[in-house]
Design a protein around this motif. Structure first.
Motif, short mmCIF file in Angstrom:
data_model
loop_
_atom_site.label_atom_id
_atom_site.label_comp_id
_atom_site.label_asym_id
_atom_site.label_seq_id
_atom_site.Cartn_x
_atom_site.Cartn_y
_atom_site.Cartn_z
N ARG A 127 0.81 -1.17 0.08
CA ARG A 127 -0.02 -0.14 0.00
C ARG A 127 0.97 1.44 -0.03
O ARG A 127 1.77 1.31 0.86
CB ARG A 127 -0.79 -0.11 1.08
CG ARG A 127 -1.67 -1.14 1.24
CD ARG A 127 -2.86 -0.82 2.30
NE ARG A 127 -3.97 0.05 1.88
CZ ARG A 127 -4.97 -0.32 1.23
NH1 ARG A 127 -5.44 -1.86 1.08
NH2 ARG A 127 -5.95 0.55 0.78
N THR A 128 0.38 2.18 -0.74
CA THR A 128 1.41 3.36 -0.69
C THR A 128 0.91 4.69 0.02
O THR A 128 1.68 5.62 -0.39
CB THR A 128 1.54 3.91 -2.35
OG1 THR A 128 0.20 4.30 -2.82
CG2 THR A 128 2.00 2.64 -3.44
N GLY A 129 -0.20 4.39 0.59
CA GLY A 129 -0.49 5.78 1.47
C GLY A 129 -1.77 5.35 2.38
O GLY A 129 -2.01 4.00 2.28
N THR A 130 -2.21 6.39 2.79
CA THR A 130 -3.50 5.98 3.89
C THR A 130 -4.52 7.10 3.21
O THR A 130 -4.33 7.52 2.24
CB THR A 130 -2.97 6.50 5.29
OG1 THR A 130 -3.13 8.03 5.28
CG2 THR A 130 -1.60 5.69 5.66
N ARG A 131 -5.66 7.02 4.08
CA ARG A 131 -6.67 8.05 3.78
C ARG A 131 -6.61 9.58 4.24
O ARG A 131 -7.22 10.22 4.03
CB ARG A 131 -7.74 7.37 4.16
CG ARG A 131 -8.36 6.25 3.30
CD ARG A 131 -9.99 6.14 3.17
NE ARG A 131 -10.62 6.09 4.74
CZ ARG A 131 -11.37 7.05 5.16
NH1 ARG A 131 -11.56 8.14 4.44
NH2 ARG A 131 -11.72 6.90 6.21
N ALA A 132 -5.33 9.63 5.03
CA ALA A 132 -4.90 10.95 5.39
C ALA A 132 -4.91 11.86 4.09
O ALA A 132 -4.24 11.47 3.16
CB ALA A 132 -3.88 11.11 6.26
N ARG A 133 -5.26 13.07 4.45
CA ARG A 133 -5.45 14.00 3.18
C ARG A 133 -4.00 14.45 2.63
O ARG A 133 -3.56 14.85 1.69
CB ARG A 133 -6.28 15.26 3.53
CG ARG A 133 -6.65 16.06 2.11
CD ARG A 133 -7.15 15.22 1.03
NE ARG A 133 -8.02 14.52 0.94
CZ ARG A 133 -9.26 15.01 0.38
NH1 ARG A 133 -9.40 16.10 -0.07
NH2 ARG A 133 -10.42 14.51 0.32
N LYS A 134 -3.13 14.52 3.74
CA LYS A 134 -1.70 14.92 3.27
C LYS A 134 -0.81 14.12 4.10
O LYS A 134 -1.17 13.53 5.44
CB LYS A 134 -1.48 16.16 3.40
CG LYS A 134 -1.39 16.98 4.81
CD LYS A 134 -1.26 18.37 4.77
CE LYS A 134 -0.98 18.85 6.07
NZ LYS A 134 -1.01 20.14 6.48
N SER A 135 0.42 13.98 3.63
CA SER A 135 1.46 13.14 4.70
C SER A 135 2.85 13.52 4.12
O SER A 135 3.21 13.83 3.09
CB SER A 135 1.16 11.54 4.34
OG SER A 135 2.35 10.76 5.03
N ALA A 136 3.63 13.36 5.06
CA ALA A 136 5.33 13.54 5.01
C ALA A 136 5.99 12.38 5.15
O ALA A 136 7.21 12.38 5.62
CB ALA A 136 5.33 14.86 5.56
#
Lengths: 477, 477
Positions: free
Chosen positions: B183-192
């Motif tokens: 998985r390449t990300g989450t449902r968060a709108r932004k991420s660092a």
């Protein structure tokens, strides 16, 4: 045996060859090395062996090739305002100070873009853009360098409307670990031409290459800016207001949430008398008519969520006054306990879980006995805690560290991310592993193929070998 | 010796093992292989050896592992609407039809996002989102699958306001070449949090992995939508209007430019009587008040640039009528010469160079003796040509091919990109090399480390070995 000794590299040869390239701009004094050993955070500083004040991409390329040949770490350094130990020289090596590469190469007003060297800061760019009626919108608080902001995928109060560095970097020039120079895009506003290397280097924290030029997006300065403040009885009410406004498509430019503890702090610090309750700070950008329309919708939605009357302002000095509480939040927090240090951290969750996440976190703060006001970029689901603590209280530091791990776990369990904008550095390596799992192996693969000798800011984002254990945390305080 | 024979792989074993996984859903008929051998373009079709109709990520993972073990190419196929030969099986192998993986997993209305399988099409998603008052905004024209749209970094008429797939894919689930699932990300709108792998797979055209799930951004359906049409004496006037509106920060939702040839074509095709001059088609989204405000500003700016009076409409059926000329543009172009085929291509330049680029291109069209109406997503600096040609005229095909190379060169010389939204496929490999130079080596490195056996859609985006020569172009017509 130290990590540094384990590298078995030829530091002396690398320093001598680097000296041949930049002469006296290779500094080895303790004071300068110490200045470049840390950001603005709680992480223990690791001193580089030398600091190279570079002035051109040719110098960056030459030094990268030297470091690569001798397997010496190379760390790019902007203004030192990062928050997770990004610039700490955990394995020694050469830190490259980019601040003298600060040429404003072009501002293309018609195209709403700018081309800059990495040492230009965001306020410098804004000052230059202003003369063209344009603005650069990413605002992480500090007047950071644009190279550093790209490297950490910086964000801030404007992100809900104008995006983060991810959306605002159009193209990069990069020096790779072996000294090759590549460009990752063009000035075209969009492209479907091959892999998106720009986005790979944005947020890579200097572990894949050194940024030597950026093409950045600018926006027209809006005709009208209106600021507003609104108090709420509960966090849920405040957050529901924002959720509803976003669903309605109201293009809020900024919307910041300060919790009761933080409002109390700013009241004391700045002699204000806001109710010490959850409070939203809004900013609306648009034409005279559209901005006023958005304010009136926001006011109506706030009222439906039992919000107070709006305090609002349009003139610049009045807006500054209204937002003062937000702008001084961090110093106000520190002033709650004179002599304290601040330990800042952030997570980001889907906005539907934000109220729940903040409320659970506040309970945890109270149960753990911490002092940690909360500020949220609530339109993005992103919030910050500023732990206000006595740096000599080791037990408190340990408690804070454990609390932060629970905070990350809570965010991940809600479908969120371990950091919305601060990044991983060396402070959140375990958190990223918990969040991204097998994806970290893919990051490691990419790192290995682009930086086979692991010279580019080593020891950040992930451990280089999957089996390696994170070292115990040392506190800088 | 054919490229396929050169692979020296174990196709029969791979087919037998794949049959064990999905049984009769592995199809080998000529008809089905032919259907899956091409998109909607001029490129010669390369037939896969079999088509696998997969129904779950577990099947995708199993088949990837099989193909990897036997070094057999694996090509993900959505709806076959791509335009640069993206899905052509140039080295044979197994094409994986994703259309049965079409579950709508979740629509999270509060978070304005959706989680879908890759076979869901954009209209299906929009239909589902509509019930929540939301919309998915990326609109490349065709009702493409969302997996395909992510893989080609699709874009379209709404991009100027709502972004391309790059901005609208929040996270992906990917099956890697060896069958691992990440998985390449989450449902968060932004991420660092670490490298932005999402953006690496968006636009990778299936060469790095197969998308098995997407988290996509949705937007609230605006209260008011207003369409408008405005004619101009010159291309410069039309384009200056758009540039100025963007600088003023007017959030135009769509703005499309049709040139004189294209307007003449739509008049004939749809029995309309627009002036056959450069024409802008606008769409404004907002509240009743803000949309009306934006229309009035656009009207004023158009007038300052000698534009005609606005034709405008707010009701859905009237808007559809107004935009009919734009929506039928491609078929209208083809109808200019009955029996013709269309050969579509695109480039994208900084908007300050757009008028110049289009004018030079129009001169080149006339001098070369081609028929090629122009449609532009003018807010992005992106424009399309639809070459209308006799598929049996080999000399004309050669002339068109040479013209397109000049078009790309012109765009690159103006600081643009060889494709704004169609992608590279196998049709623009030389163009990408001309544009990205040494960056292509970095892409190749990433490909090699993530897909060491080169099974994932081989022969696309770049040649696998830097020294390899592109094969001569064969035309499908």
């Amino acid at each position: 045996m130290s990590q540094r000794a384990l590298r078995g590299n030829s530091l002396d040869a690398a320093l001598a060859e680097t000296h041949n390239v930049i002469g006296k701009r290779l500094e080895r004094s303790e004071a300068i090395r110490e200045q470049h050993a840390h950001g603005e955070s709680w992480h223990k500083a690791g001193l580089p062996d030398a600091v190279a004040f570079v002035e051109s991409k040719a110098e960056v390329a030459a030094i990268a090739a030297i470091c690569n040949a001798h397997k010496v770490p190379l760390i790019a350094f902007g203004t030192g305002t990062s928050l997770e130990g990004h610039v700490t020289a955990v394995q020694g090596g050469i830190t490259m100070d980019m601040s003298r590469m600060n040429r404003m190469i072009a501002i293309n007003a018609e195209d709403c873009d700018a081309v800059v060297e990495p040492g230009v800061t965001r306020l410098q760019l804004n000052e230059a853009a202003r003369h063209h009626g344009l603005m650069f919108t990413v605002d992480p608080g500090a007047d950071a360098s644009l190279g550093g902001m790209a490297s950490t995928r910086a964000s801030g109060t404007n992100a809900v409307r104008y995006g983060t560095m991810k959306e605002n970097v159009l193209a990069l020039e990069i020096v790779l670990s072996d000294g090759r120079i590549i460009r990752t895009g063009t000035r075209a506003r969009k492209s479907a031409a091959g892999y998106d290397l720009t986005k790979l280097f944005v947020g890579a924290e200097g572990t894949l290459g050194v940024i030597t030029e950026l093409t950045l997006r600018l926006f027209g300065i809006p005709e009208t800016v209106i600021s507003a403040v609104c108090s709420f009885h509960t966090l849920e009410n405040a957050i529901n207001t924002v959720t509803q406004l976003i669903q309605f498509g109201v293009p809020i430019a900024r919307v910041e949430l300060l919790d009761d503890v933080q409002m109390d702090a700013v009241n004391r610090y700045s002699g204000l008398n806001y109710p010490a309750v959850p409070t939203l700070f809004f900013e609306f950008h648009g034409t005279k008519i559209s901005a006023a329309d958005h304010v009136s919708i926001a006011r109506e939605v706030s009222r439906e969520n039992s919000g107070s009357d709006f305090l609002w302002a349009e003139k610049e000095e009045e807006r500054a006054k209204l937002w003062k509480a937000r702008h001084t939040a961090y110093y106000a927090a520190l002033a709650l306990r004179p002599g304290s240090k601040g330990w800042s951290t952030d997570v980001c969750v889907p906005i539907s879980r934000l109220a729940e996440c903040i409320l659970e976190t506040k309970r945890d703060i109270i149960e753990t006995g911490l002092l940690a006001p909360i500020v949220g970029h609530v339109g993005d689901g992103n919030f910050h805690l500023a732990h206000v603590l006595d740096p000599n209280d080791k037990a408190l530091l340990e408690k804070t560290y454990a609390f932060n791990k629970r905070l990350v776990r809570r965010a991940l369990d809600m479908g969120g991310t371990c950091t919305g904008e601060h990044g991983i550095g060396n402070g959140k390596i375990e958190s990223l592993q918990a969040e991204a799992g097998a994806s970290v192996d893919v990051m490691r693969d990419i790192k290995r193929v682009l930086d086979p000798n692991n010279i580019m800011n080593p020891g950040k984002i992930f451990l280089t070998n999957a089996g390696q254990k994170a070292s115990a945390i040392d506190y800088a305080f």
